[in-house]
Design an enzyme around this catalytic site. Sequence first.
Site, PDB file in Angstrom:
ATOM      1  N   GLY A  73      69.213  49.498  25.198  1.00 52.40           N
ATOM      2  CA  GLY A  73      70.443  48.632  25.543  1.00 52.40           C
ATOM      3  C   GLY A  73      70.097  47.955  26.918  1.00 52.40           C
ATOM      4  N   PHE A  74      69.858  49.043  27.775  1.00 55.32           N
ATOM      5  CA  PHE A  74      69.484  48.761  29.284  1.00 55.32           C
ATOM      6  C   PHE A  74      70.644  47.990  29.830  1.00 55.32           C
ATOM      7  CE2 PHE A  74      65.822  48.352  26.502  1.00 55.32           C
ATOM      8  CZ  PHE A  74      65.084  49.438  27.138  1.00 55.32           C
TER       9      PHE A  74
ATOM     10  N   ARG B 163      67.241  68.086  39.701  1.00 56.13           N
ATOM     11  CA  ARG B 163      66.617  69.075  38.800  1.00 56.13           C
ATOM     12  C   ARG B 163      66.556  67.906  37.546  1.00 56.13           C
ATOM     13  NH1 ARG B 163      69.445  73.735  35.247  1.00 56.13           N
ATOM     14  NH2 ARG B 163      67.732  74.335  34.277  1.00 56.13           N
TER      15      ARG B 163
ATOM     16  N   VAL C 198      68.279  59.489  36.948  1.00 52.45           N
ATOM     17  CA  VAL C 198      67.102  59.017  36.513  1.00 52.45           C
ATOM     18  C   VAL C 198      66.871  57.800  35.737  1.00 52.45           C
ATOM     19  CG1 VAL C 198      65.320  59.851  34.613  1.00 52.45           C
ATOM     20  CG2 VAL C 198      66.796  61.704  35.780  1.00 52.45           C
TER      21      VAL C 198
ATOM     22  N   LYS D  97      70.260  64.575  39.093  1.00 52.28           N
ATOM     23  CA  LYS D  97      70.866  63.358  39.744  1.00 52.28           C
ATOM     24  C   LYS D  97      70.365  62.078  38.580  1.00 52.28           C
ATOM     25  CE  LYS D  97      68.926  63.805  43.849  1.00 52.28           C
ATOM     26  NZ  LYS D  97      68.857  63.579  45.414  1.00 52.28           N
TER      27      LYS D  97
ATOM     28  N   ALA E 207      73.266  62.122  31.105  1.00 52.29           N
ATOM     29  CA  ALA E 207      72.731  63.386  31.014  1.00 52.29           C
ATOM     30  C   ALA E 207      73.142  64.466  31.764  1.00 52.29           C
ATOM     31  CB  ALA E 207      70.981  63.209  31.252  1.00 52.29           C
TER      32      ALA E 207
ATOM     33  N   GLU F 204      68.064  54.786  35.559  1.00 54.34           N
ATOM     34  CA  GLU F 204      67.965  53.144  36.459  1.00 54.34           C
ATOM     35  C   GLU F 204      67.285  53.539  37.679  1.00 54.34           C
ATOM     36  OE1 GLU F 204      71.829  51.061  35.496  1.00 54.34           O
ATOM     37  OE2 GLU F 204      72.464  53.106  35.007  1.00 54.34           O
TER      38      GLU F 204
ATOM     39  N   LYS G 176      59.307  66.049  30.687  1.00 52.30           N
ATOM     40  CA  LYS G 176      58.578  65.096  29.715  1.00 52.30           C
ATOM     41  C   LYS G 176      59.179  63.631  29.558  1.00 52.30           C
ATOM     42  CE  LYS G 176      56.044  65.330  25.319  1.00 52.30           C
ATOM     43  NZ  LYS G 176      55.478  66.181  24.560  1.00 52.30           N
TER      44      LYS G 176
ATOM     45  N   ASN H  47      64.568  67.947  31.288  1.00 54.98           N
ATOM     46  CA  ASN H  47      63.284  67.803  30.499  1.00 54.98           C
ATOM     47  C   ASN H  47      62.178  66.872  31.166  1.00 54.98           C
ATOM     48  OD1 ASN H  47      61.302  67.202  28.535  1.00 54.98           O
ATOM     49  ND2 ASN H  47      62.347  67.708  26.937  1.00 54.98           N
TER      50      ASN H  47
END
Lengths: 769, 158, 327
Positions: A249-250, A657, A732, A730, A520, A734, A662, A660
């Site tokens: 979507g972005f 933090r 991620v 915090k 998230a 963008e 990966k 995940n």
Amino acid sequence: MTPVAAKMKRGDSTDGGAASALGSRLSRIDGPAKIKGQARYGLEHHPANMAYAVIVQSTIPSGHIRAIDSKPAEAAPGVLLVITPDNVMPLKPITTWTGAPSSDKPYLALTREINFTGQHVAAVIAETFEQASEAAGLLRIDYEEKESIPSYDDPKSGAGNPLDAMAVAWGDAGRAFAEAPVRIEQTYRTPREYNVPIEPHGLVAEWQGDMLTVWEPSQWVNFMIHNYAEWYGLPDEKVRLISPYVGGGFGSKAFALGHGAIATMAAKMLNRPVKLAVTRPQTFTAFGGRPATRQTLSLGATKEGNLLSIVQKGANETSVDGVWVEPLASVTALMYATPNLSARQNIVPVNTVTPCALRAPGENPSAWGIECAIDELSYEVGIDPVAIRLLNYAEEDPHAKKPWSTRRLREAYEEGAKAFGWAKRNPKPRSMRDGHHLIGWGVAAGTYPVRRTAGEALVRIFADGRAEVASSGIDMGQGTYTILAQTAAEAIGMPVEQIEVKLGDSALPGAPVAGGSQLANLMTGAVHKAATAARDELIGLAINDPKSPFRELQANTLSIADGVISPPRGGESMSIAELLRRLGRDKIEVQRDTLPENANSAADKLATYNTITRMRSPTDGDYSLHAWCVHFIEVRVDEDFGTVRVSRVVSALDSGRLYNPKLAESQWKGGIIMGIGQALLEEGLVDPRQGRVINNNLGDYLIATNADIPDIEVISVGVPDFHASALGGKAVGELGIVGVAPAIANAVYHATGKRIRELPITLEKLLGD
Amino acid sequence: MSKPLKIKLHVNGVARELVIEPRVTLLDALREHLNLTGSKKGCDQGQCGACTVHVDGERVLACLTLAAQVEGREITTVEGLTPDGAELHPVQAAFLKHDAFQCGYCTPGQIMSAVACIREGHASSDAEIREYMSGNLCRCGAYPHIVAAVREAREALS
Amino acid sequence: MRDFTYARAASVEDARRLAQQSGAMLLAGGTTLLDLAKCGVARPDHVVDITHLKGLDAIEVTREGAHLGALAKMSHVADDKAIRAEFPAVSEALWQAASAQLRNMATIGGNLMQRTRCAYFRDPNSFAACNKRQPGSGCAARGGITRNHAVLGTSSSCIATNPGDLAVALVAFDAIVHLGDRKVPVDDFFLLPGATPDREQAIEPGEVITAVSIPASAAARRSTYLKVRDRQSYEFAAASAAVGLDLEADGRTIRDIRVALGGVATKPWRAHAVEKALKGKTLEPETVMRASLLAMEGAIAQGDNHYKIDLAPRVIARAILKVGGLA
């Protein structure tokens, strides 16, 4: 500053603990469905008796439609309906995402007034896609064209409208610049850029009575059902939007758009399900991408490189009938300590679709300007580009005058530079060469704010030992499914394989937009709260229920790990499933939200999930909350051809933090890769006469291919930031793109001695002397 | 209006009959007529690779192939990559392990392309993998992970 | 896409017969035909599928040269060992074209029938004026965005660039297009737009390309195809050069040289002036660079594409020096 206990998880591979725990590198749990082709995206639903709609778009930039002859189309084989401005169903006006009414007039998805080339003007619905496509070409549209403004480079566009609300100022920046011993003044430009998710927009719409079901990719399920519901004067409960998978979507899939109105009204008019797929060329004007931006930056500094003043005058294109602000001062007024700053911005209406959000709206072009300008200053005063950034390091938020919650930017410079080998850099341009390739090393920083909205989650623990997490929040590849399973597994004490996550369905508990890199953080918070409450309820039952075997232990508490409940000081353990069976319970069900306790009414929830009015600004509170990054990039420029290829990237990022690593690394790299395309390839080319984006396809609007991208090293320098979010993360998604384009431009300068201030950096800009 | 064609397509080892207009592409036949939606429509004009399938073992774009044209040929889509369905194909397993996708929309095309890329012998180096996987665009930017996955699957398949 | 009938040709004869129907078009790989049909540029009434014809996909390399069946796939020719050894420029032009998937579909014959990528040509709904589509309607590209348009071989009626890669290599090495028994040198097969830009190839209705042959030569054996573009892969050329070189026994004197250009002209462009200037000369960078400039004699920029006039000679020079072992 934030106290950070040494034992706290940093969210990297050294976290330890179970392979599935929050902070571990669990593979995405929605992965198997995607790699087997079993994941059903919006347009892949096929209700019985479905018809196909194809949109027709305007071919003039401004004017009005004198007449539409739809008879040939109507007479074509298989055609069921032609919708034009003459028979379009007027819909009710909606409430916008800011919570304000859009208009007091009905919403017309098709109008005779034309404001841009590529505006929807009609739709043809037929039995098959092929029939609808052919008939769409049969409409005869008679236009009366008016004078138009194709872009803000057209003199007719003027300077645009000042946005006083966007102005930022402290000190006396104009005077300080005029008196500064060292002055840099340059203009930096970015072109129109497009989201182009590989899944094009579209939907399947079906009415059953007054109940509307929509299968449509969505970044914001709750807002979109609200849009649809308002259009048709229905309560939100009468609309169901299903979006379990979103093919990218972005920023472009958060709103119900014109094609959604057309498909739903066609389904209503025909009383049968309708599929409408926006064609790839049509996606370039069915919604807006990032507007073209320009900004003149004036940097005043001491001879030693200390900033004395920053003056920014910026502008972005908007449409003649809509407002889009690309906040150009967002990084300018944040990154560096300067005693004086002034930033002003205009928006310039032109005949285009209203621009919209594309990955890091504001921060992206803002960093393009300031991070190029500071590089220019570094050469002007003869200081290393990293050193000048550290010299002007902002120890607190220079605008809000608040301490950072966490700002591991110094560590990012240090670790990134070390991994890249920056210390070996010869500062002189054109000092590195390999055959025909001039090699350059560039650096730039980026930042993205931490946005905070409340969320809500439902957690169920079943008697068969499984658990379920449910939310209308979505996963378009960020990893929501996976991190929420990890969160619930950890909070309950269950194996992650036993947890099913249901997302992207308006029938599930509400969630705000998957945008602003907030989902998230807010959803792990909500799920953690709900799952912890479910666990507490389970333990409470185990301790207190007369049927529980643990009751006689008279324990104050019990522990749960790996799906097994154990007494604190030894004794017989029992699985969660077994306990629930013994208790005669089929499940435990807990729903929790993270709204403030004094403002969690049903109306508050609607405002939280349907608007951005409850989104807290990054400086609301005692701290200024932001994620940070630094990109070190090597380019190879063919000195004869002017072609630029990125050969090495090392980025150090502080996203707090990582739930995940990966998956977070994938998002960072994805942002960096989009940034490489932005720097070197992406540009909407607008025909100056007709206003058309003539490269409106993936063969001509170039995004990076696999061969354009080297291996990318990303380094996490973050620490948990509990001011930023409940579990310490915090932004991620963008963050990664911010600063990539200036790092590349700075590397190109180092390679060639040529300063390119207008994106993209295509070969003709480097040819010649 | 031309007469609809009655054709028989061999897809993933199964003969499927369908009645379609001659102009129906293989991609639309799969997605709209045979309920095989694993092959994706990203551009419908040969510019993104999301619709990559195998015809007689070679990777092609289903959006620029007429369904009628491949009657009599063996068509394999992502759904047919592991006919028994029990285990993942080594390429699929490597994609999962290396997180070689995010949104997943280009992924079936990437996987079909990768299987063919290895079979063709065009995966001998990272540079070759990048070049021969460049017909599959990924807007999420999973490219380095795709290269890692293809590299690993090549070893597993050799 | 308009409705059309579909028929499979049983033989080349059958294909010729079917192709003579009014509104008939041959389907070889489909990568151009279906693409343009979706754009509304190609409007066939009848599609004649020749993909199942037997015996037209041979790739034969003998001492005389290469014989490529018209239905040989681009990918197969690119990977053919003998082609790679005897005609490296042909292999390189092929594998740098389009994508692996498209090269598995597109055929040698079909590739010669590829149409321009001119955005104005490809969008009939938005731009009525296009002499290539509709003779006499005008040229919307002039005055528009012309970054990818031609600087060589243009006419007042058309400035569209020929997008081919393979064709550039074929033009360099004097390939022959076989239309059944009729044989046409490839340089004559591609037509300049002149006043009839709608006619791009010297092929008559009902004719079918059956093969392409390339005579063997020392220059073809020592050849390369250099393609420069914005994107590293999956893009048409900003400028490209097919170059072949044959040196005298001294290893320095140029006995034979072939130069053709892509991405800059309305047809695959043989640069005879460059060849003439270098034949008999010593291979050294200065001479090569000066001679390469001659390729741009008569070039006319349209505005956005001026860079091609600077770029193309550099591409030629680099390609020559590369095959000569000097770059």
